[in-house]
Design a protein around this motif. Structure first.
Motif, PDB file in Angstrom:
ATOM      1  N   LYS A 155       9.316   2.345  10.031  1.00 35.04           N
ATOM      2  CA  LYS A 155       7.961   2.915   8.282  1.00 35.04           C
ATOM      3  C   LYS A 155       8.624   4.303   8.288  1.00 35.04           C
ATOM      4  O   LYS A 155       8.933   4.603  10.117  1.00 35.04           O
ATOM      5  CB  LYS A 155       6.669   3.189   8.952  1.00 35.04           C
ATOM      6  CG  LYS A 155       6.397   3.590   8.547  1.00 35.04           C
ATOM      7  CD  LYS A 155       4.417   2.861   8.879  1.00 35.04           C
ATOM      8  CE  LYS A 155       4.167   3.372   9.835  1.00 35.04           C
ATOM      9  NZ  LYS A 155       3.609   5.033  10.288  1.00 35.04           N
ATOM     10  N   VAL A 162       1.147  -1.419   0.195  1.00 35.89           N
ATOM     11  CA  VAL A 162      -0.736   0.070   0.022  1.00 35.89           C
ATOM     12  C   VAL A 162       0.497   1.251  -0.012  1.00 35.89           C
ATOM     13  O   VAL A 162       1.567   1.434   0.669  1.00 35.89           O
ATOM     14  CB  VAL A 162      -0.772   0.333   1.912  1.00 35.89           C
ATOM     15  CG1 VAL A 162      -1.874  -0.813   0.782  1.00 35.89           C
ATOM     16  CG2 VAL A 162      -0.326  -0.516   2.365  1.00 35.89           C
ATOM     17  N   GLY A 212       4.215   0.866   1.693  1.00 37.09           N
ATOM     18  CA  GLY A 212       5.691   1.077   1.078  1.00 37.09           C
ATOM     19  C   GLY A 212       6.561   1.870   1.575  1.00 37.09           C
ATOM     20  O   GLY A 212       6.988   2.448   1.103  1.00 37.09           O
ATOM     21  N   ALA A 213       6.071   2.913   2.777  1.00 42.66           N
ATOM     22  CA  ALA A 213       6.712   3.407   3.741  1.00 42.66           C
ATOM     23  C   ALA A 213       7.811   2.756   4.389  1.00 42.66           C
ATOM     24  O   ALA A 213       8.637   2.732   5.028  1.00 42.66           O
ATOM     25  CB  ALA A 213       6.115   4.519   4.493  1.00 42.66           C
ATOM     26  N   ALA A 236      -0.278   4.568  -1.467  1.00 39.02           N
ATOM     27  CA  ALA A 236      -1.291   5.910  -2.332  1.00 39.02           C
ATOM     28  C   ALA A 236      -0.969   6.853  -0.916  1.00 39.02           C
ATOM     29  O   ALA A 236      -2.151   7.450  -0.797  1.00 39.02           O
ATOM     30  CB  ALA A 236      -3.078   4.555  -1.896  1.00 39.02           C
ATOM     31  N   GLY A 237      -0.866   6.867   0.552  1.00 41.15           N
ATOM     32  CA  GLY A 237      -0.977   7.499   1.956  1.00 41.15           C
ATOM     33  C   GLY A 237       0.011   8.997   1.220  1.00 41.15           C
ATOM     34  O   GLY A 237       0.208   8.910  -0.031  1.00 41.15           O
ATOM     35  N   ARG A 238       0.070   9.779   1.482  1.00 45.29           N
ATOM     36  CA  ARG A 238       0.576  11.771   1.277  1.00 45.29           C
ATOM     37  C   ARG A 238       1.604  11.757   2.146  1.00 45.29           C
ATOM     38  O   ARG A 238       2.270  12.704   1.597  1.00 45.29           O
ATOM     39  CB  ARG A 238      -1.233  12.496   1.263  1.00 45.29           C
ATOM     40  CG  ARG A 238      -1.978  11.896   0.160  1.00 45.29           C
ATOM     41  CD  ARG A 238      -1.197  11.716  -1.239  1.00 45.29           C
ATOM     42  NE  ARG A 238      -0.702  10.696  -1.692  1.00 45.29           N
ATOM     43  CZ  ARG A 238       0.047  11.015  -2.814  1.00 45.29           C
ATOM     44  NH1 ARG A 238       0.293  11.588  -3.767  1.00 45.29           N
ATOM     45  NH2 ARG A 238       0.525   9.979  -3.310  1.00 45.29           N
ATOM     46  N   GLY A 239       1.836  10.973   3.122  1.00 44.31           N
ATOM     47  CA  GLY A 239       2.243  11.495   3.836  1.00 44.31           C
ATOM     48  C   GLY A 239       3.007  12.633   4.319  1.00 44.31           C
ATOM     49  O   GLY A 239       3.886  13.648   4.409  1.00 44.31           O
ATOM     50  N   SER A 240       1.740  13.268   5.751  1.00 49.92           N
ATOM     51  CA  SER A 240       1.024  13.646   5.927  1.00 49.92           C
ATOM     52  C   SER A 240       2.524  14.367   7.083  1.00 49.92           C
ATOM     53  O   SER A 240       3.351  15.562   7.190  1.00 49.92           O
ATOM     54  CB  SER A 240      -0.099  14.694   6.420  1.00 49.92           C
ATOM     55  OG  SER A 240      -0.630  14.239   7.107  1.00 49.92           O
ATOM     56  N   ARG A 241       2.655  13.225   7.834  1.00 49.92           N
ATOM     57  CA  ARG A 241       3.414  13.535   9.127  1.00 49.92           C
ATOM     58  C   ARG A 241       4.902  14.380   8.288  1.00 49.92           C
ATOM     59  O   ARG A 241       5.675  14.489   9.157  1.00 49.92           O
ATOM     60  CB  ARG A 241       3.922  12.909   9.980  1.00 49.92           C
ATOM     61  CG  ARG A 241       2.361  12.692  10.907  1.00 49.92           C
ATOM     62  CD  ARG A 241       2.271  11.018  11.583  1.00 49.92           C
ATOM     63  NE  ARG A 241       1.946   9.860  10.291  1.00 49.92           N
ATOM     64  CZ  ARG A 241       1.311   9.014  10.915  1.00 49.92           C
ATOM     65  NH1 ARG A 241       2.317   7.949  12.288  1.00 49.92           N
ATOM     66  NH2 ARG A 241       1.148   8.208  10.466  1.00 49.92           N
ATOM     67  N   LYS A 294       6.332  10.300   1.029  1.00 48.76           N
ATOM     68  CA  LYS A 294       7.968   9.472   1.469  1.00 48.76           C
ATOM     69  C   LYS A 294       7.845   8.407   0.643  1.00 48.76           C
ATOM     70  O   LYS A 294       9.366   8.183   0.022  1.00 48.76           O
ATOM     71  CB  LYS A 294       7.714   8.966   2.959  1.00 48.76           C
ATOM     72  CG  LYS A 294       6.323   8.397   3.079  1.00 48.76           C
ATOM     73  CD  LYS A 294       5.853   8.703   4.941  1.00 48.76           C
ATOM     74  CE  LYS A 294       4.891   8.023   5.350  1.00 48.76           C
ATOM     75  NZ  LYS A 294       4.968   7.354   6.591  1.00 48.76           N
ATOM     76  N   SER A 349      -6.267   1.350   0.608  1.00 48.82           N
ATOM     77  CA  SER A 349      -6.402   0.689   0.177  1.00 48.82           C
ATOM     78  C   SER A 349      -5.810  -0.733   0.218  1.00 48.82           C
ATOM     79  O   SER A 349      -5.231  -1.685  -1.160  1.00 48.82           O
ATOM     80  CB  SER A 349      -4.681   1.436  -0.022  1.00 48.82           C
ATOM     81  OG  SER A 349      -4.727   3.298   0.038  1.00 48.82           O
ATOM     82  N   GLY A 379      -9.643   6.045  -1.325  1.00 43.25           N
ATOM     83  CA  GLY A 379     -10.039   5.866  -0.039  1.00 43.25           C
ATOM     84  C   GLY A 379      -9.003   6.675   0.995  1.00 43.25           C
ATOM     85  O   GLY A 379      -7.337   6.577   0.761  1.00 43.25           O
ATOM     86  N   PRO A 380      -9.573   7.368   2.084  1.00 44.77           N
ATOM     87  CA  PRO A 380      -8.782   7.934   2.626  1.00 44.77           C
ATOM     88  C   PRO A 380      -7.726   7.207   3.355  1.00 44.77           C
ATOM     89  O   PRO A 380      -6.652   7.846   4.299  1.00 44.77           O
ATOM     90  CB  PRO A 380      -9.955   8.648   3.190  1.00 44.77           C
ATOM     91  CG  PRO A 380     -11.197   8.223   3.546  1.00 44.77           C
ATOM     92  CD  PRO A 380     -10.554   7.416   1.566  1.00 44.77           C
ATOM     93  N   ASP A 381      -8.363   5.905   3.995  1.00 42.94           N
ATOM     94  CA  ASP A 381      -7.250   5.758   4.905  1.00 42.94           C
ATOM     95  C   ASP A 381      -6.640   3.951   4.602  1.00 42.94           C
ATOM     96  O   ASP A 381      -7.082   3.740   2.979  1.00 42.94           O
ATOM     97  CB  ASP A 381      -8.086   4.955   5.987  1.00 42.94           C
ATOM     98  CG  ASP A 381      -9.633   5.785   6.938  1.00 42.94           C
ATOM     99  OD1 ASP A 381      -9.156   7.006   6.703  1.00 42.94           O
ATOM    100  OD2 ASP A 381     -11.046   5.752   7.111  1.00 42.94           O
TER     101      ASP A 381
HETATM  102  N1  LIG Z   1      -4.788   6.316   1.987  1.00 44.32           N
HETATM  103  C1  LIG Z   1      -3.806   5.404   2.024  1.00 44.32           C
HETATM  104  C2  LIG Z   1      -3.270   5.620   3.492  1.00 44.32           C
HETATM  105  C3  LIG Z   1      -1.729   5.000   3.849  1.00 44.32           C
HETATM  106  N2  LIG Z   1      -1.367   4.326   2.656  1.00 44.32           N
HETATM  107  C4  LIG Z   1      -0.095   3.902   3.615  1.00 44.32           C
HETATM  108  O1  LIG Z   1      -0.019   2.449   4.456  1.00 44.32           O
HETATM  109  C5  LIG Z   1       1.810   3.636   5.204  1.00 44.32           C
HETATM  110  C6  LIG Z   1       1.507   3.638   6.252  1.00 44.32           C
HETATM  111  O2  LIG Z   1       1.317   4.349   6.350  1.00 44.32           O
HETATM  112  P1  LIG Z   1       1.304   6.165   6.560  1.00 44.32           P
HETATM  113  O3  LIG Z   1       3.146   5.807   7.253  1.00 44.32           O
HETATM  114  O4  LIG Z   1       0.274   6.547   7.798  1.00 44.32           O
HETATM  115  O5  LIG Z   1       1.360   6.704   5.361  1.00 44.32           O
HETATM  116  P2  LIG Z   1       0.806   7.899   4.868  1.00 44.32           P
HETATM  117  O6  LIG Z   1      -0.459   7.443   5.187  1.00 44.32           O
HETATM  118  O7  LIG Z   1       1.185   8.649   3.602  1.00 44.32           O
HETATM  119  O8  LIG Z   1       1.353   9.266   6.658  1.00 44.32           O
HETATM  120  P3  LIG Z   1       0.756  10.459   7.139  1.00 44.32           P
HETATM  121  O9  LIG Z   1      -0.295   9.244   7.805  1.00 44.32           O
HETATM  122  O10 LIG Z   1       1.905  10.536   7.810  1.00 44.32           O
HETATM  123  O11 LIG Z   1       0.228  11.161   6.169  1.00 44.32           O
HETATM  124  C7  LIG Z   1       1.341   4.263   3.746  1.00 44.32           C
HETATM  125  O12 LIG Z   1       2.814   2.971   2.498  1.00 44.32           O
HETATM  126  C8  LIG Z   1       1.186   4.758   2.814  1.00 44.32           C
HETATM  127  O13 LIG Z   1       1.235   5.221   1.830  1.00 44.32           O
HETATM  128  C9  LIG Z   1      -2.453   3.901   1.400  1.00 44.32           C
HETATM  129  O14 LIG Z   1      -1.865   2.873   0.963  1.00 44.32           O
HETATM  130  N3  LIG Z   1      -3.301   4.703   1.929  1.00 44.32           N
END
Ligand SMILES: Nc1ccn([C@@H]2O[C@H](COP(=O)(O)OP(=O)(O)OP(=O)(O)O)[C@@H](O)[C@H]2O)c(=O)n1
Ligand SMILES: C[C@](O)(CO)[C@H](O)COP(=O)(O)O
Length: 377
Positions: A200, A8, A100-101, A10-15, A22, A79, A73-75
Motif C-alpha cells: 500500500k 476505494v 486504490g493505493a 477517495a482518500g486524500r493521501g495526507s501521509r 497518491k 467509501s 465520507g471522511p473514513d
Molecule cells: N475517506 C477515505 C479514506 C481512504 N480511502 C481509500 O482507502 C485506501 C487506503 O487508505 P489510506 O492508505 O489511508 O489512504 P488515504 O486516506 O488517502 O491516506 P492518508 O491516511 O495518508 O490520508 C486508499 O485507497 C484511499 O484512497 C477512501 O476511499 N476514502
C-alpha cells in the motif's frame, strides 16, 4: 459466479503529501489507480465500482469501464459503504474490496481468495510478521511484543456480498479494514497468502519501491504463437473470432471450428508452455463435440491468471479469400475482448488472402495464426 470489485480511492493521501492524492500519481506513466484496475481485471474481476472523492470526478485519467461513485465520507469505511450501496440492485454473490493505493494485487492471490470464498463468508490476504516487534516511547524501546500469530493485512478482502453489506450497515465505525467489520458481525474470515509486492503506497518512499517492482516485472514476459486450419464444408455461416458471419460454406470441426479463436487460444497456452487446446479439451472426448470455442479461450485466460500473468496484447491473422474480414474486424476484437476480460486495444484482428494460392486460395478452408504476449500481473 457473480462477482464484483469495489476499489476505494477517495482518500486524500495526507501521509504521502505532495499535493496530488497518491492514487492519481503516475507510476510508469499511468495513475496508481489504473494499475490497480488492470490487475483486478487481469484476475477476472471485470465488474468494478470505483469510489472517488467528488473533487476527482472530472479527471481525464479515470480508468474506463468502471462504475463511478462519489463520497465525501471522511473514513475508508464510508467509501466502502458507498461502494456496497452502488451494488445493491445487482447484489453480486461475492465482492472484493480493494484499496486504490495498492497497485499490484496479484492474480494468484485473487485466485486463492476465490477458492476460500467457496467455504467461508470472507477471506483476506495477509503476510505473517517475520520481524521482531517492539513498543517504543520517546525513541527508546519500551517493551517487546510476541509476533506469534500476527499478520500484516492486505486487500482485496473478499466477502459474500450480503453478509458484508449487513456487517457494514450495523457497524459503529472505527474499523481500519473490512475484516474487522466482518469479524465484529461474527463472520469467520479465512486468511490466504498475501503478496510482498501488494504494497500500500502510504509514505513517499513507497513510490520508489513500487517503481522497482514494476521494473522487475518488465522482464517477466512470455510469448506464444498458435496456428490452426479448418476445412470448408456445406453450410451457411462461419464463426470467426467470436462473430457469426453468413457465408455460403461452413467450417468443419469437432467444436464450432472458430479457427481464429483456436489459434489465439493455442498462442496463450503456448505462452504458458501448457500445451494446446487438444491437451485441455481432447477431441476424443465427446463432451467437447460442437463446443463453443469461447470455453477454450476463457480456460486459457483462467490459466494465465492462475499462473500470475496478464495479457499484454495479442494479434490474430485470418487467411482466406472469403468471407471478407475487414467490415467485421472491430466486432471480432470486441467479442474477443469481452471473452478475455481485457481492453479491446489489447487485441488485434487482421486478415490476408494468399493471392489465390494454396488451399486457402482455392477456398478449401481457412487458416489462422496468432501471437500472444503475457506479462507478470
Ligand atoms: N475517506 C477515505 C479514506 C481512504 N480511502 C481509500 O482507502 C485506501 C487506503 O487508505 P489510506 O492508505 O489511508 O489512504 P488515504 O486516506 O488517502 O491516506 P492518508 O491516511 O495518508 O490520508 C486508499 O485507497 C484511499 O484512497 C477512501 O476511499 N476514502
Ligand atoms: C485496508 C488496509 O489496507 C489493510 O491493511 C489498511 O487497514 C488501510 O489502513 P489505512 O489506515 O487506511 O492506511
Amino acid at each position: 459466479m457473480r462477482e464484483a470489485a469495489i476499489i476505494v480511492a477517495a482518500g486524500r493521501g495526507s501521509r504521502m503529501g505532495g499535493g496530488v492524492p497518491k492514487q492519481w500519481r503516475a507510476l510508469a506513466g499511468r495513475p496508481v489507480l489504473a494499475h490497480a484496475v488492470d490487475a483486478l481485471r487481469a484476475a477476472g474481476l471485470t465488474r468494478i465500482v470505483l469510489v472517488l472523492h467528488p473533487e476527482d470526478l472530472n479527471r481525464s485519467d479515470i480508468p474506463g469501464g468502471c462504475t463511478l461513485v462519489a463520497t465525501t465520507g471522511p473514513d475508508r469505511a464510508d467509501s466502502v459503504q458507498a461502494g456496497l450501496k452502488a451494488l445493491e440492485a445487482e447484489a453480486p454473490e461475492h465482492v472484493y474490496i480493494h484499496d486504490g493505493a495498492r497497485p499490484f494485487p496479484g492474480a494468484g492471490m485473487i485466485a486463492r481468495l476465490r477458492q476460500a470464498l467457496q467455504s467461508h463468508a470472507g477471506a483476506a490476504p495477509a503476510l505473517a510478521v517475520t520481524d521482531s516487534l517492539w513498543r517504543g516511547d520517546g525513541g527508546l524501546v519500551s517493551g517487546t511484543q510476541s509476533r506469534e500469530g500476527l499478520y500484516r493485512a492486505q486487500t482485496p478482502q473478499a466477502f459474500h456480498y450480503r453478509a458484508i453489506s449487513a456487517a457494514h450497515a450495523a457497524h459503529p465505525g472505527g474499523a481500519t479494514d473490512d475484516v474487522q467489520v466482518a469479524r465484529d458481525a461474527g463472520l469467520a474470515i479465512a486468511i490466504v497468502d498475501g503478496d510482498e509486492d501488494n504494497l500500500k503506497l502510504t509514505w513517499p518512499e513507497d513510490f520508489d519501491r513500487a517503481g522497482r517492482i514494476l521494473k522487475g516485472r518488465d522482464m517477466d514476459i512470455r510469448m506464444g504463437n498458435g496456428f490452426d486450419v479448418h476445412a470448408f464444408t456445406e453450410g451457411d455461416h462461419v464463426w470467426l473470432c467470436g462473430v457469426k458471419l453468413p457465408h455460403d460454406k461452413a467450417l468443419l470441426g469437432h467444436s464450432d471450428a472458430d479457427v481464429g479463436m483456436h489459434a489465439l487460444t493455442d498462442a496463450i497456452y503456448g505462452a504458458l508452455a501448457e500445451g494446446d487446446i487438444g491437451t485441455h479439451f481432447p477431441p476424443s472426448d465427446p463432451q467437447w463435440k460442437g463446443a463453443e470455442s469461447h470455453i477454450f479461450l476463457r480456460h486459457a485466460m483462467e490459466r494465465v491468471a492462475a499462473r500470475g500473468y496478464k495479457l499484454a496484447n495479442c494479434d490474430v491473422t485470418l487467411m482466406c479469400e472469403r468471407p471478407k474480414i475487414g467490415p467485421h474486424q472491430l466486432a471480432m476484437r470486441q467479442a474477443l475482448a469481452e471473452i478475455m476480460g481485457v481492453d479491446v486495444a489489447q487485441i488485434s484482428v487482421k486478415a490476408t488472402t494468399t493471392e489465390k494460392l494454396g488451399f486457402t486460395g482455392r477456398e478449401e478452408g481457412i487458416a489462422s495464426q496468432a501471437t500472444a504476449l503475457l506479462v507478470r500481473a
